[in-house]
Design a protein around this motif. Structure first.
Motif, PDB file in Angstrom:
ATOM      1  N   LEU A 109       4.631   2.117  -2.493  1.00  0.00           N
ATOM      2  CA  LEU A 109       5.485   2.301  -1.314  1.00  0.00           C
ATOM      3  C   LEU A 109       5.678   3.762  -0.943  1.00  0.00           C
ATOM      4  N   THR A 110       5.816   4.636  -1.926  1.00  0.00           N
ATOM      5  CA  THR A 110       6.089   6.048  -1.639  1.00  0.00           C
ATOM      6  C   THR A 110       5.048   6.678  -0.717  1.00  0.00           C
ATOM      7  N   PRO A 111       3.728   6.508  -0.951  1.00  0.00           N
ATOM      8  CA  PRO A 111       2.742   7.101  -0.034  1.00  0.00           C
ATOM      9  C   PRO A 111       2.855   6.569   1.392  1.00  0.00           C
ATOM     10  N   VAL A 112       3.192   5.273   1.519  1.00  0.00           N
ATOM     11  CA  VAL A 112       3.339   4.686   2.856  1.00  0.00           C
ATOM     12  C   VAL A 112       4.547   5.279   3.566  1.00  0.00           C
ATOM     13  N   LEU A 113       5.662   5.415   2.861  1.00  0.00           N
ATOM     14  CA  LEU A 113       6.871   5.959   3.485  1.00  0.00           C
ATOM     15  C   LEU A 113       6.705   7.416   3.882  1.00  0.00           C
ATOM     16  N   LYS A 114       5.975   8.169   3.079  1.00  0.00           N
ATOM     17  CA  LYS A 114       5.715   9.574   3.435  1.00  0.00           C
ATOM     18  C   LYS A 114       4.942   9.657   4.743  1.00  0.00           C
ATOM     19  N   ARG A 115       3.947   8.820   4.864  1.00  0.00           N
ATOM     20  CA  ARG A 115       3.138   8.814   6.089  1.00  0.00           C
ATOM     21  C   ARG A 115       3.957   8.338   7.281  1.00  0.00           C
ATOM     22  N   PHE A 116       4.787   7.314   7.061  1.00  0.00           N
ATOM     23  CA  PHE A 116       5.613   6.774   8.142  1.00  0.00           C
ATOM     24  C   PHE A 116       6.634   7.801   8.613  1.00  0.00           C
ATOM     25  N   ALA A 117       7.291   8.473   7.664  1.00  0.00           N
ATOM     26  CA  ALA A 117       8.338   9.440   8.011  1.00  0.00           C
ATOM     27  C   ALA A 117       7.787  10.638   8.771  1.00  0.00           C
ATOM     28  N   ALA A 118       6.522  10.969   8.520  1.00  0.00           N
ATOM     29  CA  ALA A 118       5.920  12.113   9.203  1.00  0.00           C
ATOM     30  C   ALA A 118       5.850  11.899  10.713  1.00  0.00           C
ATOM     31  N   TYR A 119       5.749  10.631  11.131  1.00  0.00           N
ATOM     32  CA  TYR A 119       5.634  10.328  12.555  1.00  0.00           C
ATOM     33  C   TYR A 119       6.906   9.725  13.145  1.00  0.00           C
ATOM     34  N   LEU A 146      11.923  -6.368   5.882  1.00  0.00           N
ATOM     35  CA  LEU A 146      10.545  -6.261   5.394  1.00  0.00           C
ATOM     36  C   LEU A 146      10.574  -5.949   3.907  1.00  0.00           C
ATOM     37  N   ALA A 147       9.659  -6.556   3.155  1.00  0.00           N
ATOM     38  CA  ALA A 147       9.630  -6.304   1.715  1.00  0.00           C
ATOM     39  C   ALA A 147       8.194  -6.347   1.205  1.00  0.00           C
ATOM     40  N   LEU A 148       7.963  -5.573   0.165  1.00  0.00           N
ATOM     41  CA  LEU A 148       6.710  -5.614  -0.586  1.00  0.00           C
ATOM     42  C   LEU A 148       7.015  -6.441  -1.827  1.00  0.00           C
ATOM     43  N   VAL A 149       6.392  -7.625  -1.941  1.00  0.00           N
ATOM     44  CA  VAL A 149       6.788  -8.559  -2.995  1.00  0.00           C
ATOM     45  C   VAL A 149       5.587  -9.152  -3.718  1.00  0.00           C
ATOM     46  N   SER A 150       5.853  -9.626  -4.932  1.00  0.00           N
ATOM     47  CA  SER A 150       4.920 -10.511  -5.631  1.00  0.00           C
ATOM     48  C   SER A 150       5.229 -11.911  -5.132  1.00  0.00           C
ATOM     49  N   ARG A 151       4.311 -12.482  -4.386  1.00  0.00           N
ATOM     50  CA  ARG A 151       4.650 -13.744  -3.739  1.00  0.00           C
ATOM     51  C   ARG A 151       4.414 -14.949  -4.642  1.00  0.00           C
ATOM     52  N   GLU A 152       5.218 -15.983  -4.425  1.00  0.00           N
ATOM     53  CA  GLU A 152       5.138 -17.192  -5.229  1.00  0.00           C
ATOM     54  C   GLU A 152       4.191 -18.213  -4.623  1.00  0.00           C
ATOM     55  N   ASN A 153       3.992 -18.149  -3.318  1.00  0.00           N
ATOM     56  CA  ASN A 153       3.074 -19.088  -2.666  1.00  0.00           C
ATOM     57  C   ASN A 153       2.450 -18.428  -1.446  1.00  0.00           C
ATOM     58  N   ASN A 154       1.453 -19.095  -0.860  1.00  0.00           N
ATOM     59  CA  ASN A 154       0.647 -18.506   0.200  1.00  0.00           C
ATOM     60  C   ASN A 154       1.372 -18.337   1.528  1.00  0.00           C
ATOM     61  N   THR A 155       2.574 -18.890   1.662  1.00  0.00           N
ATOM     62  CA  THR A 155       3.297 -18.771   2.937  1.00  0.00           C
ATOM     63  C   THR A 155       4.148 -17.506   2.997  1.00  0.00           C
ATOM     64  N   GLN A 156       4.239 -16.805   1.895  1.00  0.00           N
ATOM     65  CA  GLN A 156       5.148 -15.654   1.831  1.00  0.00           C
ATOM     66  C   GLN A 156       4.410 -14.356   2.138  1.00  0.00           C
ATOM     67  N   GLY A 157       4.261 -14.087   3.426  1.00  0.00           N
ATOM     68  CA  GLY A 157       3.743 -12.807   3.871  1.00  0.00           C
ATOM     69  C   GLY A 157       2.237 -12.680   3.915  1.00  0.00           C
ATOM     70  N   ALA A 158       1.798 -11.492   4.309  1.00  0.00           N
ATOM     71  CA  ALA A 158       0.381 -11.156   4.410  1.00  0.00           C
ATOM     72  C   ALA A 158      -0.093 -10.569   3.085  1.00  0.00           C
ATOM     73  N   ASP A 273       7.671  -3.425  13.162  1.00  0.00           N
ATOM     74  CA  ASP A 273       6.253  -3.657  13.476  1.00  0.00           C
ATOM     75  C   ASP A 273       5.393  -2.507  12.968  1.00  0.00           C
ATOM     76  N   SER A 274       5.848  -1.294  13.237  1.00  0.00           N
ATOM     77  CA  SER A 274       5.070  -0.113  12.886  1.00  0.00           C
ATOM     78  C   SER A 274       4.917   0.034  11.376  1.00  0.00           C
ATOM     79  N   LEU A 275       6.010  -0.147  10.628  1.00  0.00           N
ATOM     80  CA  LEU A 275       5.935  -0.018   9.169  1.00  0.00           C
ATOM     81  C   LEU A 275       5.149  -1.170   8.558  1.00  0.00           C
ATOM     82  N   TYR A 276       5.324  -2.363   9.078  1.00  0.00           N
ATOM     83  CA  TYR A 276       4.577  -3.535   8.592  1.00  0.00           C
ATOM     84  C   TYR A 276       3.076  -3.319   8.762  1.00  0.00           C
ATOM     85  N   ASN A 277       2.666  -2.856   9.931  1.00  0.00           N
ATOM     86  CA  ASN A 277       1.245  -2.605  10.176  1.00  0.00           C
ATOM     87  C   ASN A 277       0.717  -1.489   9.279  1.00  0.00           C
ATOM     88  N   LEU A 278       1.536  -0.477   9.040  1.00  0.00           N
ATOM     89  CA  LEU A 278       1.108   0.624   8.180  1.00  0.00           C
ATOM     90  C   LEU A 278       0.938   0.157   6.730  1.00  0.00           C
TER      91      LEU A 278
END
Length: 299
Positions: A109-119, A146-158, A273-278
């Motif tokens: 998550l840290t590398p993604v947030l750094k990139r997101f915060a820059a813009y 929005l969350a970054l998770v270990s999903r339990e089944n295929n319906t929980q997120g991308a 939307d922007s953070l999810y896509n990133l």
């Protein structure tokens, strides 16, 4: 009619279907009707003169040509988004309630947030660090966007990638030699706990739970102090602990499917939307399984 240009809208629809696994889910993600998404896909296939996706009862499958296009499509859309952000990124505002387990926070998550915060410095992020089993219901209730998770089944997120699970111990104490095996575990609903107990049961190895903690530091402390061995995500193993395996009498573990999971209430929120896509663009790696001529989407 043949088209010669690959239009951005066509590529957005194509990548959205790949990301979500279906036209209906893609339509929700990009705020278009299902018929519009299907039409854009047909135009893209007509332009290229080949079939990109094959429909089966559960999901869409990428053809060989679809897999070939996917890398180009992602790169084109990334550059397109960067150009928009360069001119309009500072205008994005809002608040994102973001969730992540301790395991994934630093490495992923840290590398993604750094990139997101820059813009998007005007976007406020409220970070919640909890186990996936706690974050998932909060996303479903709309308490977290929005969350970054270990999903339990295929319906929980991308699905983004599979994270290996490993046994860890301290070489100073060699706890793995004991019978029954002392183990440290997360809470009773934890996927890591289920994985550990299932692996030991398949081996027919005796064990006893000697330590419970809902936090990663708690698990690490139990192992470092010689109380037990534990099951951790590979990305979270400290350098002073030893990864254990067959040579230590411990069997393999199933990997965790890591996903970007967002609430229905956040759909249409530009900041989310922007953070999810990133997250998807940055963290999604090899999730494709080659099978004869087709590539099947694991979702």
């Amino acid at each position: 009619m043949k088209y010669t240009d690959l239009q951005i809208d066509w590529l957005k629809c194509f990548v959205a279907v790949v990301n979500t696994g279906s036209v209906s889910a893609a339509a929700l993600e990009i705020h278009r009707s299902q018929s519009a998404v299907s039409m854009q896909l047909k135009k893209l296939e007509s332009s290229l003169g080949c079939q990109l996706l094959v429909r089966n009862p559960r999901q869409h499958q990428l053809t060989y040509e679809g897999q070939k296009l996917l890398g180009y499509a992602r790169r084109i859309l990334d550059i397109h988004n960067e150009a928009i952000i360069a001119f309009h990124g500072g205008e994005l505002e809002g608040r994102i309630r973001l969730g992540v387990p301790d395991d994934y926070a630093e490495k992923y998550l840290t590398p993604v947030l750094k990139r997101f915060a820059a813009y998007h410095s005007s976007v406020e992020i409220e970070l919640n660090c909890e186990q996936s089993t706690s974050l998932i219901p909060k996303v479903e209730k709309g308490e977290i966007d929005l969350a970054l998770v270990s999903r339990e089944n295929n319906t929980q997120g991308a699905l983004l990638f599979y994270e290996p699970m490993v046994w860890v111990g301290s070489s100073q104490f060699e706890i793995w030699r004991r019978d029954p095996l002392p183990i440290a575990v997360y809470e009773h609903t934890s996927l890591a706990k289920r994985s550990a107990i299932n692996a030991l049961s398949l081996q027919g190895r005796r064990y006893k739970i000697v330590y419970n903690s809902s936090s990663l530091p708690g698990q690490v402390a139990a192992v470092e102090s010689g109380l037990a061995v534990a099951v951790l995500t590979q990305c979270s193993v400290p350098p002073n602990l030893e990864i254990l395996g067959a040579l230590h009498g411990l069997g393999p573990l199933e990997p965790m499917g890591v996903a970007a999971y967002r609430s229905n209430q956040s759909l249409g929120d530009q900041a989310v939307d922007s953070l999810y896509n990133l997250l998807i663009q940055t963290l999604r790696v090899a999730k494709w399984v080659w099978k004869i001529k087709h590539v099947y989407l694991v979702s």
